[in-house]
Design an enzyme around this catalytic site. Structure first.
Site, mmCIF file in Angstrom:
data_model
loop_
_atom_site.group_PDB
_atom_site.id
_atom_site.type_symbol
_atom_site.label_atom_id
_atom_site.label_comp_id
_atom_site.label_asym_id
_atom_site.label_seq_id
_atom_site.Cartn_x
_atom_site.Cartn_y
_atom_site.Cartn_z
ATOM 1 N N ASP A 1 67.376 -19.784 42.073
ATOM 2 C CA ASP A 1 68.221 -18.597 42.019
ATOM 3 C C ASP A 1 68.216 -18.136 40.554
ATOM 4 O OD1 ASP A 1 70.327 -16.709 42.767
ATOM 5 O OD2 ASP A 1 71.682 -18.076 41.711
ATOM 6 N N ASP B 1 70.957 -15.438 38.717
ATOM 7 C CA ASP B 1 72.294 -15.277 38.139
ATOM 8 C C ASP B 1 73.160 -16.494 38.455
ATOM 9 O OD1 ASP B 1 71.816 -12.611 37.200
ATOM 10 O OD2 ASP B 1 72.081 -11.888 39.240
ATOM 11 N N ASP C 1 73.275 -22.151 42.544
ATOM 12 C CA ASP C 1 74.599 -22.483 42.023
ATOM 13 C C ASP C 1 75.743 -22.122 42.958
ATOM 14 O OD1 ASP C 1 76.154 -19.721 40.681
ATOM 15 O OD2 ASP C 1 74.108 -19.569 41.433
#
Length: 218
Positions: free
Chosen positions: A7, A9, A166
Site C-alpha cells: 500500500d 499512504d 497499514d
C-alpha cells in the site's frame, strides 16, 4: 523469488498532512469551515470519493449531493502536486534496497488515484523501485476488492506474493486476494491490530526483510 506489494499512504509514506490540507482548502473555497486534521485523517484509505463524501457529511451536507462533483474536481486539480508535507517513513528506502538485494520484485496497490500516486513516488525518489503500480482509479473497483491487487500479482509474475499495508482496508484486501499480509502499525489504522487478520505486524521497517524471508520459507 518473492514479490512484495505495498500500500502507499500510511504504509510507505505519511501523506496525511497534505491530504488534510488539500481537503480543508477545498472546503474553505466552497464556503465551509475547515475540519480537524484528526477527523479528516480518519477518512483516508478508501479513495477520494469516500474521503470527500465523509468530509461533506461531517460538514453537515448530503454526501452524495450536488456538492460532491465540484468538490472532487477541485480536490483532484490540486492532488497531483499535494506533496510538500509528505514524507517517507523512517527506514523505508534502506528496506526497499534490502528487499531488492534479496531478489524480491516490488509493486504498489493503493487507493490513491494513479496520477497522484506516480507524482508523489517521483517527487520522493521512490518511482524506480516499483515497476508495477495500481491506483484507486485503475479499475472500476478499488480495494478492498482484490482486483487491483491481483492485477499487480499477475504483472509481477511471482508465485510467492506478500502484501504489506497499514489499514483495515488492506487487511480485507489481502483476505479477498488470499495473500499473506504484513501490517505496519504506525500508519492510519483505526482498529486494534489484534482484531485484524494478518500474518505478522511490525512498527519498524528494519523488521520487514526478516518477516518477508520467514514467510517466503513457509
Amino acid at each position: 523469488m518473492t514479490a512484495v506489494i505495498f500500500d502507499l499512504d500510511g504504509t510507505l509514506i505519511d501523506s496525511a498532512p497534505d491530504i488534510v490540507a488539500n481537503a480543508n482548502v477545498v472546503l474553505q473555497e466552497m464556503g465551509f469551515a475547515p475540519l480537524p486534521p484528526t477527523q479528516i485523517k480518519g477518512f483516508i484509505g478508501r479513495g477520494v470519493g469516500h474521503l470527500l463524501r465523509s468530509v461533506l457529511e461531517a460538514s453537515g451536507q448530503v454526501p452524495d449531493g450536488p456538492l460532491l462533483e465540484p468538490m472532487q474536481t477541485r480536490f483532484n486539480e490540486r492532488y497531483e502536486t499535494a506533496f510538500d508535507m509528505t514524507v517517507i517513513y523512517p527506514g523505508v528506502i534502506k528496506t526497499l534496497d534490502q528487499l531488492v538485494g534479496m531478489g524480491c520484485a516490488l509493486g504498489i496497490c493503493t487507493n490513491k488515484p494513479i496520477a497522484p500516486a506516480h507524482a508523489v513516488l517521483r517527487h520522493l525518489g521512490l518511482a524506480d523501485y516499483f515497476p508495477v503500480v495500481y491506483g484507486g482509479d485503475s479499475f472500476a473497483v478499488r480495494k478492498p476488492d482484490p482486483t487491483p491487487l491481483l492485477a499487480a500479482v499477475k504483472d509481477l509474475g511471482h508465485e510467492a506474493v506478500i502484501y504489506v499495508g497499514d489499514s483495515e482496508v488492506d487487511a480485507a484486501t489481502a483476505v479477498a486476494a488470499k495473500l499473506p499480509f504484513l501490517i505496519y502499525t504506525e500508519g492510519y489504522c483505526k482498529t486494534p491490530v489484534h482484531d485484524l487478520p494478518h500474518n505478522a505486524a511490525f512498527n519498524d521497517f528494519r523488521q520487514l526483510p526478516g518477516l518477508v524471508a520467514a514467510l517466503a520459507k513457509g
